[in-house]
Design an enzyme around this catalytic site. Structure first.
Site, mmCIF file in Angstrom:
data_model
loop_
_atom_site.group_PDB
_atom_site.id
_atom_site.type_symbol
_atom_site.label_atom_id
_atom_site.label_comp_id
_atom_site.label_asym_id
_atom_site.label_seq_id
_atom_site.Cartn_x
_atom_site.Cartn_y
_atom_site.Cartn_z
ATOM 1 N N GLU A 199 23.282 -8.930 16.010
ATOM 2 C CA GLU A 199 23.398 -8.745 17.457
ATOM 3 C C GLU A 199 22.659 -9.841 18.218
ATOM 4 O OE1 GLU A 199 23.575 -3.867 17.225
ATOM 5 O OE2 GLU A 199 21.642 -4.887 17.332
ATOM 6 N N GLU A 395 32.055 -0.282 18.987
ATOM 7 C CA GLU A 395 31.550 0.224 17.713
ATOM 8 C C GLU A 395 30.767 1.500 17.966
ATOM 9 O OE1 GLU A 395 29.088 -2.572 15.707
ATOM 10 O OE2 GLU A 395 30.711 -3.984 15.257
#
EC number: 3.2.1.2
Length: 575
Positions: A199, A395
């Site tokens: 991320e 997600e």
């Protein structure tokens, strides 16, 4: 007279009621239209296992079950720690070629994540894959690693302050492109790891550093390299120490006294985050991530666009706790590097990257001590992305099912998501290849929205339909199926559409995964996109030109016009 007045007031009241009901119907139908559907090219992927596959037959059985239940692709971490472990520029891609071959045999697409972070130590990690050991000889720990407020040093991923990041990523991306060019027909998208857990963030919430949920985490810029970068940025902004003191209300006597916050939670409880110094720090802290995204995005486009011609994406973490803590608002997000989502998402647009966001399955519970608002956060980020024309993939943050899938459906349809990736394969498929109990819910709420046959409007399976909001009166589209042959300049004239003010064209792109295009007026006047082309995925999209030479935006689906709204009912009431 009195009776007549009463009749008049009664009629006025009923007219007002009719107006209110009409407005309710109008706004209700607008809401249902705006929240009705995913993007025209929406597809569902499932994340593969973190650790290496050892039983390829069993894995193929799992993949076949995914294919038979409507899943489009398997998403896979391609670990830097595996492929370049032997030494600098000594690559071994054999495992991932076997992986891709197995995926192809099962009839699925393959979405690789170029995972330049360590696996191990974070939520959901069940493996231990460090970065290549030789890497740390390329520079000092102070340059290449993170250090938090308490002095903990973290090497989950490379620090964006290290000047060698771009070179290392460029070499890795180039080798991947060279080795997997033969697989381009089965690769519809590529993801970049932007930091810890893949991320774009700082390693602010890391259990080994002493963090536990729902603590805010810690800022990560306490190496001498990072502190020097902060001082340089502030000197550049203000010009001198005197001007810094004037802006901050301080009495610093040396540039060396300029420092990231040193008062821990007091930065929030004392209000420091909300004064000029605090705002300057938080803005700069995020800008480091923005610059990093630009570096890896440029390297990816350079190496992947000529070979694969597909969309490239990166992920923002759903840091949903401490959001509405009255004494420490948004402190966990800030520690992760998220201060201004509008600016951060603009960087995705400027870098021509798709955005993946997580926690779509979670519900708000904004009470102490968690102050958790994940659903609100998803809405915020998704709305900003929609407004900027940034493509969205979703997600789940944690294993989910049932009501979690319902929540996911709400988000992907409300904000026109282009895709959803489920974490992880063992949630819906057992090791023997049989579906788990959650497969049915996943199909009912998420997979059912996938678009396996183009845009559902009778167009070819692999076609692109573009509505062009007229900037040029007679627009031309110069295009090619991604990786294919361009039309001759100026391209093809776009005919008027059935919607006033728009041109429209449908183009068959064969086996390509996207259409690459640019627009012009037929006389060498080109639409500006910072000298970059536009990419359209199969399905229907609306293109809106920018103003004053700025880049245009792409929105999923056809234009929304007044004819889309239900006609207001006429109410005839006897009185």
């Amino acid at each position: 007279m009195l009776h007549s007045q009463k009749r008049i007031w009664k009629k006025i009241g009923l007219c007002l009621l009719s107006f209110i009901l009409g407005i309710t119907v109008f706004t209700g139908s607008f809401g249902s239209k705006a929240e009705a559907a995913v993007a025209g090219d929406f597809q569902v992927s499932v994340m593969g296992p973190l650790a290496k596959v050892t039983d390829w037959n069993s894995f193929k059985n799992q993949l076949t079950t995914l294919k038979n239940n409507g899943v489009y692709a398997i998403t896979t971490d391609v670990w830097w720690g595996y492929v370049e472990s032997a030494g600098d520029n000594q690559f071994d891609w054999s495992y991932y070629k076997t992986y891709a071959d197995t995926v192809k045999q099962a009839g699925l697409k393959w979405v690789p994540i170029i995972s330049t972070h360590r696996c191990g130590g974070n939520v959901g990690d069940d493996c231990n894959i460090p970065l290549p050991s030789w890497l740390w000889s390329k520079g000092s720990a102070d340059e290449m690693q993170f250090k938090d407020e308490s002095g903990y040093v973290n090497n989950e991923s490379l620090s964006p302050f290290w000047s060698g990041v771009g070179k290392q990523y460029d070499e890795l991306y180039a080798s991947f492109a060279q080795n997997f060019s033969a697989y381009k027909d089965m690769i519809p998208k590529i993801y970049l790891s932007g930091g810890p857990s893949g991320e774009l963030r700082y390693p602010s919430y890391y259990p080994a550093a002493g963090w536990s949920y729902p603590a805010r985490g810690k800022f990560q810029v306490y190496t001498e390299t990072a502190k020097s970068a902060f001082r340089t940025a502030m000197t550049t902004k203000y010009g001198s120490l005197d001007k810094i003191n004037a802006a901050w209300g301080t009495n610093l006597t040396s540039m060396s006294q300029i420092s990231p916050p040193t008062d821990s939670d007091g930065f929030y409880t004392g209000g420091g985050y909300n004064i000029t110094y605090g705002k300057d720090f938080l803005s700069w802290y995020q800008s480091v991530l923005e610059n990093h995204l630009g570096v890896i995005g440029a390297a990816a486009h350079k190496n992947f666009d000529p070979v694969f011609g597909v969309r490239i994406g990166a992920k923002i973490s759903g840091i949903h706790w401490q959001m509405n803590n009255p004494s420490m608002p948004h402190s966990a997000e800030h520690a992760g590097g998220y201060y201004d989502y509008n600016r951060l998402i603009q960087k995705f647009k400027d870098t021509d990257l798709d955005l993946t966001f997580t926690a779509l399955e979670m519900y708000d519970s904004g009470t102490a001590p968690n102050y958790s608002l994940p659903s609100t956060l998803v809405d915020t980020v998704s709305s900003i992305a929609n407004s900027k024309g940034v493509r969205l993939n979703g997600e789940n943050a944690l294993p989910t099912g049932g009501s979690g899938f319902q929540k996911i459906e709400e988000k992907i349809t409300r904000f026109g998501y282009n895709g959803f990736t489920l974490l992880r394969i063992n949630n819906i498929v057992n090791s023997d290849g049989s579906p788990t109990a959650e497969m049915s819910s996943f199909k009912n709420y998420v997979i059912k929205h996938a678009k396996p046959a183009g845009d559902g409007g009778g167009n070819p399976v692999n076609s692109v339909t573009i509505y062009y909001k007229k900037g040029f009166n007679s627009p031309y589209i110069h295009y090619r199926p991604a990786g294919g042959t361009w039309t001759d300049v100026p391209g093809v004239k776009m005919p008027d559409s059935e919607i006033s003010g728009y041109a429209k064209i449908t183009l068959d792109i064969g086996s390509a995964s996207q259409l690459e295009a640019a627009f012009n007026d037929g006389n060498n006047q080109w639409d500006s996109n910072n000298m970059r082309n536009y990419f359209f995925s199969p399905g229907t999209s609306t293109y809106i030109p920018g103003t004053n030479g700025t880049a245009g935006s792409i929105q999923a689906g056809p234009p929304i016009t007044s004819s889309d709204f239900q006609a207001l009912p006429a109410y005839e009431m006897s009185i």
